[in-house]
Motif scaffolding. Structure first.
Motif, PDB file in Angstrom:
ATOM      1  N   PRO A 263      40.618  36.680  31.317  1.00  0.00           N
ATOM      2  CA  PRO A 263      39.917  36.737  32.597  1.00  0.00           C
ATOM      3  C   PRO A 263      38.598  37.474  32.407  1.00  0.00           C
ATOM      4  O   PRO A 263      38.491  38.344  31.539  1.00  0.00           O
ATOM      5  CB  PRO A 263      40.864  37.538  33.486  1.00  0.00           C
ATOM      6  CG  PRO A 263      42.199  37.357  32.876  1.00  0.00           C
ATOM      7  CD  PRO A 263      41.945  37.264  31.391  1.00  0.00           C
ATOM      8  N   PRO A 264      37.604  37.135  33.205  1.00  0.00           N
ATOM      9  CA  PRO A 264      36.290  37.766  33.028  1.00  0.00           C
ATOM     10  C   PRO A 264      36.289  39.260  33.319  1.00  0.00           C
ATOM     11  O   PRO A 264      35.383  39.965  32.914  1.00  0.00           O
ATOM     12  CB  PRO A 264      35.394  37.016  34.012  1.00  0.00           C
ATOM     13  CG  PRO A 264      36.326  36.373  34.985  1.00  0.00           C
ATOM     14  CD  PRO A 264      37.628  36.156  34.270  1.00  0.00           C
ATOM     15  N   GLU A 265      37.297  39.758  34.006  1.00  0.00           N
ATOM     16  CA  GLU A 265      37.368  41.176  34.328  1.00  0.00           C
ATOM     17  C   GLU A 265      38.619  41.795  33.698  1.00  0.00           C
ATOM     18  O   GLU A 265      39.742  41.384  34.002  1.00  0.00           O
ATOM     19  CB  GLU A 265      37.413  41.385  35.840  1.00  0.00           C
ATOM     20  CG  GLU A 265      36.167  40.911  36.544  1.00  0.00           C
ATOM     21  CD  GLU A 265      36.186  41.219  38.030  1.00  0.00           C
ATOM     22  OE1 GLU A 265      37.208  41.737  38.545  1.00  0.00           O
ATOM     23  OE2 GLU A 265      35.159  40.958  38.684  1.00  0.00           O
TER      24      GLU A 265
ATOM     25  N   ARG B 136      37.935  33.657  24.880  1.00  0.00           N
ATOM     26  CA  ARG B 136      37.522  32.710  25.929  1.00  0.00           C
ATOM     27  C   ARG B 136      38.625  32.476  26.952  1.00  0.00           C
ATOM     28  O   ARG B 136      38.384  31.985  28.039  1.00  0.00           O
ATOM     29  CB  ARG B 136      37.060  31.401  25.319  1.00  0.00           C
ATOM     30  CG  ARG B 136      38.168  30.618  24.654  1.00  0.00           C
ATOM     31  CD  ARG B 136      37.657  29.319  24.008  1.00  0.00           C
ATOM     32  NE  ARG B 136      38.693  28.689  23.246  1.00  0.00           N
ATOM     33  CZ  ARG B 136      39.057  29.011  22.005  1.00  0.00           C
ATOM     34  NH1 ARG B 136      38.428  29.979  21.389  1.00  0.00           N
ATOM     35  NH2 ARG B 136      40.025  28.382  21.382  1.00  0.00           N
TER      36      ARG B 136
ATOM     37  N   ARG C  79      35.049  45.649  35.529  1.00  0.00           N
ATOM     38  CA  ARG C  79      34.525  44.371  36.013  1.00  0.00           C
ATOM     39  C   ARG C  79      33.824  43.568  34.924  1.00  0.00           C
ATOM     40  O   ARG C  79      33.382  42.453  35.156  1.00  0.00           O
ATOM     41  CB  ARG C  79      33.602  44.599  37.194  1.00  0.00           C
ATOM     42  CG  ARG C  79      34.329  45.216  38.371  1.00  0.00           C
ATOM     43  CD  ARG C  79      33.643  44.966  39.676  1.00  0.00           C
ATOM     44  NE  ARG C  79      34.433  45.431  40.790  1.00  0.00           N
ATOM     45  CZ  ARG C  79      35.345  44.699  41.428  1.00  0.00           C
ATOM     46  NH1 ARG C  79      35.588  43.476  41.036  1.00  0.00           N
ATOM     47  NH2 ARG C  79      36.009  45.204  42.441  1.00  0.00           N
ATOM     48  N   ARG C  80      33.728  44.179  33.733  1.00  0.00           N
ATOM     49  CA  ARG C  80      33.183  43.459  32.578  1.00  0.00           C
ATOM     50  C   ARG C  80      33.624  44.156  31.300  1.00  0.00           C
ATOM     51  O   ARG C  80      33.929  45.343  31.301  1.00  0.00           O
ATOM     52  CB  ARG C  80      31.665  43.343  32.637  1.00  0.00           C
ATOM     53  CG  ARG C  80      30.935  44.664  32.433  1.00  0.00           C
ATOM     54  CD  ARG C  80      29.475  44.501  32.180  1.00  0.00           C
ATOM     55  NE  ARG C  80      29.288  43.966  30.841  1.00  0.00           N
ATOM     56  CZ  ARG C  80      28.143  43.618  30.330  1.00  0.00           C
ATOM     57  NH1 ARG C  80      27.051  43.748  31.029  1.00  0.00           N
ATOM     58  NH2 ARG C  80      28.052  43.156  29.114  1.00  0.00           N
ATOM     59  N   TYR C  81      33.649  43.379  30.224  1.00  0.00           N
ATOM     60  CA  TYR C  81      33.905  43.939  28.900  1.00  0.00           C
ATOM     61  C   TYR C  81      32.588  44.481  28.367  1.00  0.00           C
ATOM     62  O   TYR C  81      31.528  43.915  28.603  1.00  0.00           O
ATOM     63  CB  TYR C  81      34.449  42.860  27.961  1.00  0.00           C
ATOM     64  CG  TYR C  81      35.854  42.430  28.307  1.00  0.00           C
ATOM     65  CD1 TYR C  81      36.947  43.118  27.802  1.00  0.00           C
ATOM     66  CD2 TYR C  81      36.085  41.348  29.147  1.00  0.00           C
ATOM     67  CE1 TYR C  81      38.241  42.735  28.124  1.00  0.00           C
ATOM     68  CE2 TYR C  81      37.375  40.961  29.477  1.00  0.00           C
ATOM     69  CZ  TYR C  81      38.450  41.662  28.963  1.00  0.00           C
ATOM     70  OH  TYR C  81      39.719  41.289  29.293  1.00  0.00           O
TER      71      TYR C  81
END
Length: 110
Positions: free
Chosen positions: A7-9, A4, A75-77
């Motif tokens: 970073p989201p990216e 959590r 840009r995403r996991y």
């Protein structure tokens, strides 16, 4: 670092995020970012080697092409369900191997 707190990216852990996944990562990048980079590299390599387009792979595995594009672009996991579909559709492992170096259990091989 908890998931959590990431970073989201994952590309945000690259020295130059615009060079993802080919460039260097910042010192002490967390294991999820290292794994995301290796996964993106492995996925791009598999697409190139098999001469499969991103859209063709998306249709083959039932994953939106934009999702695959975002994984490659950092840009995403990638979630485990998507990973399983991609590996099955390409017939090759994409997840990077792990090693247990002294003092750092579970580091991603990079």
């Amino acid at each position: 670092m908890a998931a959590r707190d990431l970073p989201p990216e994952p590309r945000m852990f690259a020295v130059d995020p615009d060079d993802w996944p080919g460039g260097d990562l910042v010192d002490h990048a967390p294991a999820p970012a290292v794994a995301a980079r290796r996964l993106a590299q492995n996925l791009r390599r598999a697409l190139d080697e098999q001469t499969v387009s991103l859209r063709a792979l998306a249709v083959r595995v039932g994953v939106d092409h934009a999702t695959i594009s975002r994984v490659i672009a950092g840009r995403r996991y990638c979630d485990i369900a998507t990973l399983a579909k991609l590996e099955a559709g390409l017939g090759t492992p994409l997840w990077p191997p792990y090693r247990q170096p002294s003092g750092h259990a579970g580091d991603v091989v990079d």
